[in-house]
Write a protein that holds these residues in place. Structure first.
Motif, PDB file in Angstrom:
ATOM      1  N   UNK A   1      17.321 103.029  50.000  1.00 50.24           N
ATOM      2  CA  UNK A   1      18.909 103.429  49.586  1.00 50.24           C
ATOM      3  C   UNK A   1      19.490 102.404  51.379  1.00 50.24           C
ATOM      4  N   UNK A   2      18.409 102.773  52.363  1.00 50.60           N
ATOM      5  CA  UNK A   2      18.945 102.199  53.758  1.00 50.60           C
ATOM      6  C   UNK A   2      18.729 100.172  53.567  1.00 50.60           C
ATOM      7  N   UNK A   3      17.661  99.750  52.249  1.00 48.41           N
ATOM      8  CA  UNK A   3      17.711  98.183  52.527  1.00 48.41           C
ATOM      9  C   UNK A   3      18.753  97.787  51.689  1.00 48.41           C
ATOM     10  N   UNK A   4      19.580  98.862  50.953  1.00 46.63           N
ATOM     11  CA  UNK A   4      20.428  97.856  49.956  1.00 46.63           C
ATOM     12  C   UNK A   4      21.830  98.022  51.221  1.00 46.63           C
ATOM     13  N   UNK A   5      22.414  99.165  51.582  1.00 45.50           N
ATOM     14  CA  UNK A   5      23.372  98.703  52.333  1.00 45.50           C
ATOM     15  C   UNK A   5      22.497  97.377  53.112  1.00 45.50           C
ATOM     16  N   UNK A   6      21.500  97.729  53.908  1.00 45.92           N
ATOM     17  CA  UNK A   6      21.403  96.286  54.738  1.00 45.92           C
ATOM     18  C   UNK A   6      21.782  95.116  54.334  1.00 45.92           C
ATOM     19  N   UNK A   7      21.206  95.070  53.131  1.00 43.96           N
ATOM     20  CA  UNK A   7      21.332  94.025  52.150  1.00 43.96           C
ATOM     21  C   UNK A   7      23.103  93.476  52.057  1.00 43.96           C
ATOM     22  N   UNK A   8      23.672  94.877  51.772  1.00 47.66           N
ATOM     23  CA  UNK A   8      24.974  94.786  51.142  1.00 47.66           C
ATOM     24  C   UNK A   8      25.874  94.250  52.400  1.00 47.66           C
ATOM     25  N   UNK A   9      25.324  94.310  53.618  1.00 45.37           N
ATOM     26  CA  UNK A   9      25.640  95.065  54.841  1.00 45.37           C
ATOM     27  C   UNK A   9      25.611  93.182  55.557  1.00 45.37           C
ATOM     28  N   UNK A  10      25.098  92.062  54.694  1.00 43.58           N
ATOM     29  CA  UNK A  10      25.173  90.944  55.726  1.00 43.58           C
ATOM     30  C   UNK A  10      23.495  90.663  55.899  1.00 43.58           C
ATOM     31  N   UNK A  11      22.306  91.323  55.999  1.00 41.84           N
ATOM     32  CA  UNK A  11      21.100  91.639  56.565  1.00 41.84           C
ATOM     33  C   UNK A  11      20.206  91.015  55.419  1.00 41.84           C
ATOM     34  N   UNK A  12      19.205  90.167  55.239  1.00 42.72           N
ATOM     35  CA  UNK A  12      18.908  89.314  54.184  1.00 42.72           C
ATOM     36  C   UNK A  12      17.993  90.623  54.402  1.00 42.72           C
ATOM     37  N   UNK A  13      17.290  90.896  52.898  1.00 43.70           N
ATOM     38  CA  UNK A  13      15.928  92.155  52.323  1.00 43.70           C
ATOM     39  C   UNK A  13      15.289  90.812  51.844  1.00 43.70           C
ATOM     40  N   UNK A  14      13.687  90.591  51.756  1.00 43.81           N
ATOM     41  CA  UNK A  14      12.617  89.790  51.208  1.00 43.81           C
ATOM     42  C   UNK A  14      11.816  89.951  50.904  1.00 43.81           C
TER      43      UNK A  14
END
Length: 468
Positions: free
Chosen positions: A227-240
């Motif tokens: 959930x935390x990684x999803x929030x980061x990605x949806x708010x503009x922080x790349x998750x790779x």
């Protein structure tokens, strides 16, 4: 985002900007001299002719920079090496290229004296521009701040690559967030797991989270904050993922991170009849052109080999080609006739005593590879592709290196991505390192990437890189 993807090949925006700025400097330098100093033919025939000659000048010298690896190499070199590389790219490679072009287009020729001053002034201006660029890239305000989620072997591998290569690419890894109590990375790189990942990234100006987790199931001790990684990605922080991060930044696939699912479900590794037909057409056109241009060098090489050590001038070996099919590869002989008198295949070693004096020269200049144009015309090889290996070595490497056979789903080539990026391979460990680049090529190859490899191979030939 500091990169774009063009035809499946990652291009870093800072270096694209630098290339455009350099092109503008080259164009402006030539135009200035043509207008105010009345450059011979370039200063005649009106503004259109001047602009065309300036564009040609800038384009050829930019290709010279690309051929000498001038963009990525400069961030890893000293000031003296940067100065030397720029002069070689412009005065030698670019100057030679312009001279050949002016034979075909004499109306663009400014005259040898004027051309010399233009190249020297352009070199000075570009070196100043690159020094400014290096200051900006190294500025902490412009770097990409990255945090690694994971503290195991994958994270340790990433940190090692970071220290060797990624810092020069404008990446700053601020630390590792452990997934469990089993840490492999150094203690001073560990970060406390944040309660709010998004706020943590905002406060630390993190632009990307790299997931380098090896155990993703809870019963194995792994912890993945989905959930935390999803929030980061949806708010503009790349998750790779760690593998995709390495592929993008280093242009290779880290073998210790590759899983079969990555090959099965990734965007690349696609066979295309249209691309195969186009690649074959380009191979035929370029090999015929290369045969015509290099015919005098082929004749001189044959004479030199014969005069030093007699016959045979050529030698052939079995190599493994596409889909594991064996074929005979041809080269000018660069070793003594009894180099493998017992019939046992051996890796070439540094300063190999079996190499003759003529052989050392033709290896350094890659003239020994010219007979392989025949293999390209025959369809057994391509101009660009993974270098074909001997069957004796392939049998050993397939047993010791995972996914080694994947390189045989692409036609082998005269030149390749691994030859540009990795030193000469003469061991199992070297073959493993080269396979990481061959995997990247197999996944992402295109005609655009092939042409980039062809241009950059000029540096390998001129500097004698990766020769034994």
């Amino acid at each position: 985002m500091s990169y774009i993807r063009f035809r499946k090949h990652y291009l870093h925006i800072p270096y694209l900007v630098l290339a455009l700025l350099e092109f503008g400097v080259l164009f402006g330098t030539f135009s200035f001299l043509a207008v105010f100093l009345t450059f011979g033919a370039a200063g005649q025939g009106g503004p259109g002719n001047e602009l065309g000659a300036a564009f040609l000048f800038a384009f050829i010298l930019s290709c010279g920079t690309l051929a000498m690896g001038g963009y990525l190499a400069m961030v890893q070199e000293s000031l003296s090496a940067l100065f030397y590389r720029t002069l070689v790219a412009y005065c030698l490679v670019g100057g030679l290229g312009l001279t050949l072009v002016y034979v075909v287009l004499p109306q663009a020729d400014p005259g040898s004296t004027n051309l010399l001053w233009a190249v020297l002034l352009a070199s000075a201006m570009v070196i100043l521009l690159r020094l400014v660029f290096l200051k900006l890239v190294d500025s902490e305000q412009l770097v990409r701040r990255v945090v690694i989620f994971g503290a195991g072997e994958f994270a340790a591998s990433l940190l090692e690559e970071y220290q060797q290569h990624m810092r020069a690419l404008g990446v700053r890894i601020i630390g590792c967030i452990p997934e469990n109590s089993n840490h492999v990375v150094a203690a001073d790189t560990l970060l406390t797991a944040p309660y709010d990942f998004y706020q943590f990234c905002r406060q630390n100006r993190v632009s990307e989270i790299v997931v380098a987790q090896q155990e993703r199931r809870r019963n194995e001790g792994g912890w993945l904050p989905v959930p935390e990684l999803m929030e980061c990605k949806l708010r503009g922080i790349a998750v790779t993922s760690a593998l995709d991060f390495c592929e993008r930044e280093l242009k290779k696939a880290k073998l210790d991170m590759v899983q079969p699912s990555w090959i099965v479900f990734s965007e690349g590794f696609k066979a295309s009849k249209v691309r195969n037909f186009t690649k074959r057409f380009v191979d035929l056109a370029l090999s015929l052109m290369l045969l015509l241009v290099m015919a005098p060098f082929i004749l001189l090489t044959a004479i030199a080999v014969f005069l030093e050590t007699g016959r045979p001038i050529l030698y052939s070996q079995n190599r493994v080609g596409m889909l594991g099919k064996e074929f005979r590869i041809f080269k000018f002989r660069s070793m003594r006739q009894d180099a493998e008198k017992d019939g046992k295949a051996r890796w070439a070693s540094a300063n190999d005593a079996r190499v003759t004096r003529v052989g050392a020269f033709i290896r350094n200049t890659r003239l020994d590879e010219l007979p392989q144009i025949y293999n390209v015309l025959k369809g057994e090889m391509s101009i660009v592709g993974p270098r074909p290996e001997r069957p004796e070595f392939v049998s050993e490497l397939k047993e010791k290196i995972p996914f080694y056979d994947t390189r045989h789903y692409v036609k082998p080539g005269l030149m390749g991505w691994a030859q540009l990026k990795y030193p000469y391979g003469a061991s199992v460990d070297d073959a493993r390192g080269k396979l990481e680049y061959d995997l990247y090529y197999s996944k992402n190859h295109s005609l655009v990437m092939d042409f980039l490899i062809m241009i950059q191979t000029v540096e390998v030939v001129l500097l004698g890189k990766g020769v034994r």
